[in-house]
Design a protein around this motif. Structure first.
Motif, PDB file in Angstrom:
ATOM      1  N   ASP A 193       0.825  -1.208   0.000  1.00 43.82           N
ATOM      2  CA  ASP A 193       0.000   0.000   0.000  1.00 43.82           C
ATOM      3  C   ASP A 193       0.860   1.259   0.000  1.00 43.82           C
ATOM      4  O   ASP A 193       0.526   2.251  -0.654  1.00 43.82           O
ATOM      5  N   ASP A 194       1.965   1.219   0.759  1.00 47.68           N
ATOM      6  CA  ASP A 194       2.864   2.380   0.788  1.00 47.68           C
ATOM      7  C   ASP A 194       3.464   2.631  -0.589  1.00 47.68           C
ATOM      8  O   ASP A 194       3.547   3.776  -1.046  1.00 47.68           O
ATOM      9  N   ALA A 195       3.887   1.561  -1.264  1.00 52.76           N
ATOM     10  CA  ALA A 195       4.464   1.717  -2.602  1.00 52.76           C
ATOM     11  C   ALA A 195       3.420   2.243  -3.582  1.00 52.76           C
ATOM     12  O   ALA A 195       3.721   3.066  -4.444  1.00 52.76           O
ATOM     13  N   ARG A 196       2.192   1.772  -3.439  1.00 49.99           N
ATOM     14  CA  ARG A 196       1.120   2.249  -4.321  1.00 49.99           C
ATOM     15  C   ARG A 196       0.853   3.731  -4.097  1.00 49.99           C
ATOM     16  O   ARG A 196       0.700   4.508  -5.062  1.00 49.99           O
ATOM     17  N   GLU A 197       0.789   4.150  -2.844  1.00 53.21           N
ATOM     18  CA  GLU A 197       0.531   5.562  -2.544  1.00 53.21           C
ATOM     19  C   GLU A 197       1.646   6.450  -3.090  1.00 53.21           C
ATOM     20  O   GLU A 197       1.385   7.537  -3.618  1.00 53.21           O
ATOM     21  N   GLN A 198       2.881   6.005  -2.947  1.00 54.80           N
ATOM     22  CA  GLN A 198       4.001   6.789  -3.462  1.00 54.80           C
ATOM     23  C   GLN A 198       3.938   6.899  -4.980  1.00 54.80           C
ATOM     24  O   GLN A 198       4.154   7.971  -5.550  1.00 54.80           O
ATOM     25  N   MET A 199       3.614   5.791  -5.636  1.00 57.11           N
ATOM     26  CA  MET A 199       3.545   5.803  -7.096  1.00 57.11           C
ATOM     27  C   MET A 199       2.418   6.706  -7.585  1.00 57.11           C
ATOM     28  O   MET A 199       2.581   7.452  -8.561  1.00 57.11           O
ATOM     29  N   TYR A 200       1.285   6.656  -6.910  1.00 55.77           N
ATOM     30  CA  TYR A 200       0.148   7.479  -7.342  1.00 55.77           C
ATOM     31  C   TYR A 200       0.414   8.961  -7.083  1.00 55.77           C
ATOM     32  O   TYR A 200       0.046   9.815  -7.894  1.00 55.77           O
ATOM     33  N   LEU A 201       1.065   9.268  -5.969  1.00 57.98           N
ATOM     34  CA  LEU A 201       1.413  10.669  -5.700  1.00 57.98           C
ATOM     35  C   LEU A 201       2.417  11.174  -6.727  1.00 57.98           C
ATOM     36  O   LEU A 201       2.356  12.337  -7.158  1.00 57.98           O
ATOM     37  N   LEU A 202       3.352  10.322  -7.128  1.00 59.88           N
ATOM     38  CA  LEU A 202       4.297  10.703  -8.179  1.00 59.88           C
ATOM     39  C   LEU A 202       3.559  10.980  -9.483  1.00 59.88           C
ATOM     40  O   LEU A 202       3.866  11.952 -10.194  1.00 59.88           O
ATOM     41  N   LEU A 203       2.578  10.146  -9.801  1.00 58.53           N
ATOM     42  CA  LEU A 203       1.776  10.353 -11.002  1.00 58.53           C
ATOM     43  C   LEU A 203       1.031  11.686 -10.942  1.00 58.53           C
ATOM     44  O   LEU A 203       1.036  12.459 -11.917  1.00 58.53           O
ATOM     45  N   GLN A 204       0.430  11.986  -9.806  1.00 58.36           N
ATOM     46  CA  GLN A 204      -0.294  13.246  -9.654  1.00 58.36           C
ATOM     47  C   GLN A 204       0.639  14.448  -9.775  1.00 58.36           C
ATOM     48  O   GLN A 204       0.264  15.471 -10.365  1.00 58.36           O
TER      49      GLN A 204
END
Length: 219
Positions: free
Chosen positions: A133-144
């Motif tokens: 979940d942490d990796a997913r949140e980081q990836m999505y924030l990078l995308l945003q």
């Protein structure tokens, strides 16, 4: 009179010598005029602000990492004592959690509008890491953050990768919508329509699917 003549002659000679010295040009000891300073272009103010923001964010991250390290070292004696006593007490709940300082700092930078600093802090998060979940949140924030900066190539690459890696997550539909929007902006209209159709088919009940349907109707 004869005694004064040599004195007068000496005075005339002295005056002539002084006149010659005054008339002769002074030696060229003057310093050269200062050369004009070559103007160098000043860095753009916004670029300076972004650079300072990135440096500040990195320093904050280093400070938090050091503080976390200190807390871990402080907990070691207690853990050793518990192990020796055989009490079997559970370790603190947060000891098994990965350090999320980078994400927290990046989120603060994102919310303050410093998207370049957020991208710098999330460097390496574009693959989704271990899938947690942490990796997913980081990836999505990078995308945003890339979306806010208008970095369409990065949005397309990270967004497609996110939708495949985390296809069962609601954020996958938002990632696909961003991919289609960037594709359309980069004059890839047919590909963008295919992306939006895929979004509608895969996530028909999502808010992103409704927006994609509206985009298809307009275009």
């Amino acid at each position: 009179m004869p005694s004064k003549f040599p004195a007068l002659l000496f005075c005339v000679f002295l005056l002539n010598a002084c006149a010659d010295m005054a008339a002769s040009p002074a030696p060229a000891t003057q310093s050269r005029p200062p050369q004009a300073r070559i103007p160098y272009p000043e860095p753009d103010m916004q670029a300076q602000i972004h650079k300072l923001g990135i440096q500040t964010a990195r320093l904050e991250q280093q400070i938090e990492s050091l503080q976390t390290r200190v807390r871990q070292l402080e907990r070691r004696p207690a853990a050793r004592t518990a192990a020796r006593s055989g009490s079997g007490a559970a370790a603190p709940a947060d000891s098994a959690r990965p350090v999320a300082g980078g994400y927290d700092h990046a989120l603060r930078q994102y919310r303050s509008g410093n998207y370049a600093a957020a991208i710098a802090l999330l460097r390496g998060a574009d693959s989704g890491g271990n899938g947690s979940d942490d990796a997913r949140e980081q990836m999505y924030l990078l995308l945003q953050s890339h979306q806010r900066m208008g970095n369409c190539e990065s949005v397309i690459n990270i967004g497609n990768r996110f939708a495949k890696r985390f296809r069962n997550n609601p954020q996958a539909s938002e990632a696909l919508f961003g991919v289609g929007s960037c594709q359309y902006r980069m004059q890839q209209q047919d590909i963008a329509r295919d992306t939006w159709r895929k979004l509608i088919q895969t996530y028909p009940d999502s808010p992103a699917a409704k927006r994609a349907y509206a985009e298809l109707k307009k275009r």
